[in-house]
Design a protein around this motif. Structure first.
Motif, PDB file in Angstrom:
ATOM      1  N   UNK A 124     -39.416  -5.954 -30.902  1.00  0.00           N
ATOM      2  CA  UNK A 124     -40.316  -4.797 -31.437  1.00  0.00           C
ATOM      3  C   UNK A 124     -41.407  -5.409 -32.535  1.00  0.00           C
ATOM      4  N   UNK A 125     -42.331  -4.564 -32.678  1.00  0.00           N
ATOM      5  CA  UNK A 125     -43.397  -4.968 -33.400  1.00  0.00           C
ATOM      6  C   UNK A 125     -42.990  -5.101 -34.830  1.00  0.00           C
ATOM      7  N   UNK A 126     -42.295  -4.123 -35.292  1.00  0.00           N
ATOM      8  CA  UNK A 126     -41.855  -4.231 -36.961  1.00  0.00           C
ATOM      9  C   UNK A 126     -40.615  -3.442 -37.144  1.00  0.00           C
ATOM     10  N   UNK A 127     -39.637  -4.104 -37.917  1.00  0.00           N
ATOM     11  CA  UNK A 127     -38.411  -3.465 -38.250  1.00  0.00           C
ATOM     12  C   UNK A 127     -38.319  -3.292 -39.717  1.00  0.00           C
ATOM     13  N   UNK A 128     -37.752  -2.271 -40.325  1.00  0.00           N
ATOM     14  CA  UNK A 128     -37.434  -2.060 -41.383  1.00  0.00           C
ATOM     15  C   UNK A 128     -35.994  -2.113 -41.755  1.00  0.00           C
ATOM     16  N   UNK A 129     -35.738  -3.094 -42.588  1.00  0.00           N
ATOM     17  CA  UNK A 129     -34.304  -3.398 -43.446  1.00  0.00           C
ATOM     18  C   UNK A 129     -34.129  -2.867 -44.715  1.00  0.00           C
ATOM     19  N   UNK A 130     -33.028  -2.186 -44.912  1.00  0.00           N
ATOM     20  CA  UNK A 130     -32.896  -1.496 -46.213  1.00  0.00           C
ATOM     21  C   UNK A 130     -31.734  -2.305 -46.875  1.00  0.00           C
ATOM     22  N   UNK A 131     -31.805  -3.090 -47.684  1.00  0.00           N
ATOM     23  CA  UNK A 131     -30.794  -3.698 -48.630  1.00  0.00           C
ATOM     24  C   UNK A 131     -31.107  -5.129 -48.670  1.00  0.00           C
TER      25      UNK A 131
ATOM     26  N   UNK B 270     -41.466  -9.036 -37.108  1.00  0.00           N
ATOM     27  CA  UNK B 270     -42.097  -8.898 -38.544  1.00  0.00           C
ATOM     28  C   UNK B 270     -41.070  -7.790 -39.278  1.00  0.00           C
ATOM     29  N   UNK B 271     -40.610  -8.369 -40.381  1.00  0.00           N
ATOM     30  CA  UNK B 271     -39.385  -7.427 -41.271  1.00  0.00           C
ATOM     31  C   UNK B 271     -40.186  -7.035 -42.472  1.00  0.00           C
ATOM     32  N   UNK B 272     -39.925  -5.631 -42.593  1.00  0.00           N
ATOM     33  CA  UNK B 272     -40.055  -5.185 -43.884  1.00  0.00           C
ATOM     34  C   UNK B 272     -38.984  -5.159 -44.883  1.00  0.00           C
TER      35      UNK B 272
ATOM     36  N   UNK C 274     -40.317  -0.037 -35.627  1.00  0.00           N
ATOM     37  CA  UNK C 274     -39.840   0.075 -34.291  1.00  0.00           C
ATOM     38  C   UNK C 274     -38.247   0.570 -34.261  1.00  0.00           C
ATOM     39  N   UNK C 275     -37.739  -0.075 -35.519  1.00  0.00           N
ATOM     40  CA  UNK C 275     -36.086   0.128 -35.894  1.00  0.00           C
ATOM     41  C   UNK C 275     -35.956   0.040 -37.126  1.00  0.00           C
TER      42      UNK C 275
END
Length: 367
Positions: free
Chosen positions: A18-25, A43-45, A197-198
């Motif tokens: 996936x192009x970009x993934x958001x991680x919360x925490x 790429x992770x945000x 993307x996720x």
């Protein structure tokens, strides 16, 4: 080839990332997910409401990790062995990169889990029935390893780690693919789902608010740990009614943790410190304790069946979880990162055992 080796091999079968993934925490769960994704070129945000990483339970001074033993070798026990392998491998890898130092940030001196007298015979028999190698687990008689009237289960490879150091090492290992967003409160993941993307929910307390699962339940539990001056080094990690950890390079020992619910506040109390010390003295009456230096409270998220929730969220495409670790976050985090990354890469690990920790509703109570 062992299951963990098969799982690891599967993880490195690359699909279109996936192009970009958001991680919360930005605790141990989120940092392990972030690292697993970055290692796949994603790429992770990373979002967290605090000013920096490891602000919650991952900010505890030290924690223990070891497998779990049950008479019928339950799925929980099998999963803890798998999680232990992943944790050990993750710490060793970060050490080889120069991001952690064994003996200072983590170590494996062994772990003694004491057993109450009324449970000793059955626990000993359980070990004999399971017949695991002595290098993994063995029976310890009273006073064999330490002065204690209690017998116990000894894990020769059991260890401790300073969680915040592990979190920081994970984030440093992510390199330029990681983008952090601290002081960012996420109350609704809808905008993130549209942007990325996720989305991976690694928040402990409000995971089910962000990604609801009808019928799922999770409770918040307060745990207080107590830091005392260390007068006598046990040499191994101790647990039973509570745990005690005294890293060799430090002059302190951590006792805990309490298990308090409902969570009314996160203020440390003298009563909780007294309980931590009383439990230690009950198991090790001859080991002296120094003065209280500090104490700390954090919240743990306990899923309905005491197993973690790791994997895709039902009926929410592109949304994943790695949460519900209870008091075993140091066992589940690296495994959780590997599982989530495999799903995001479109190459999930097929396993009946891992299926038991997929985010899920509570089972109906038997009549």
């Amino acid at each position: 080839m062992s299951y963990s080796e098969q799982a690891s091999q599967a993880l490195f079968t690359m699909a279109c990332p996936p192009a970009k993934v958001a991680v919360i925490g930005a605790g141990i769960a989120g940092s392990c997910v972030s690292l697993a994704l970055c290692r796949q070129g994603v790429q992770v945000h990373l979002y967290d409401s605090a000013r920096g990483p490891a602000a919650g339970a991952s900010g505890n001074w030290v924690g223990a990790f070891h497998p779990h033993i049950t008479r019928g070798d339950s799925p929980l026990s099998q999963l803890t062995r798998l999680g232990f392998d992943y944790t050990l491998r993750a710490l060793q890898d970060l050490t080889e990169q120069g991001l952690l130092e064994k003996g200072v940030d983590w170590d494996t001196p062994g772990h003694l889990q004491t057993v109450p007298p009324e449970e000793a015979e059955r626990a000993h028999e359980t070990l004999q029935l399971l017949n695991f190698p002595q290098s993994q687990v063995r029976w310890a008689r009273p006073n064999e390893l330490l002065p204690t009237p209690l017998s116990g289960i000894f894990f020769p490879q059991g260890g401790w780690v300073k969680p915040a150091r592990w979190v920081v090492a994970n984030l440093r290992a992510c390199g330029d693919l990681l983008h952090t967003h601290y002081c960012s409160i996420v109350a609704d993941i809808t905008p993130l789902r549209e942007q990325y993307s996720a989305v991976v929910v690694c928040a402990a307390e409000n995971a089910l608010e962000l990604a609801p699962i009808p019928g799922a339940r999770a409770n918040s539990v307060k745990g207080q740990i107590s830091k005392l001056r260390c007068i006598a080094k046990p040499g191994v990690v101790l647990s039973g009614e509570s745990y005690a950890i005294a890293p060799a390079e430090e002059d302190w020992m951590v006792l805990g943790a309490t298990y308090e619910r409902p969570v009314l506040h996160l203020n440390p109390t003298a009563l909780a410190d007294e309980l931590n010390m009383a439990r230690f003295k009950a198991a090790f009456p001859e080991l002296p304790l120094g003065e209280l230096l500090d104490h700390r409270c954090a919240v743990r998220s306990v899923w309905q069946d005491r197993l973690p929730a790791i994997g895709p969220v039902p009926n929410m495409p592109g949304v994943y979880m790695s949460t519900g670790f209870a008091s075993r976050g140091l066992l589940w985090a690296a495994l959780g990162g590997a599982i989530v990354a495999a799903h995001c890469m479109g190459n999930p690990i097929e396993s009946k055992l891992l299926g038991k920790i997929t985010p899920r509703a509570a089972r109906a109570a038997k009549a």
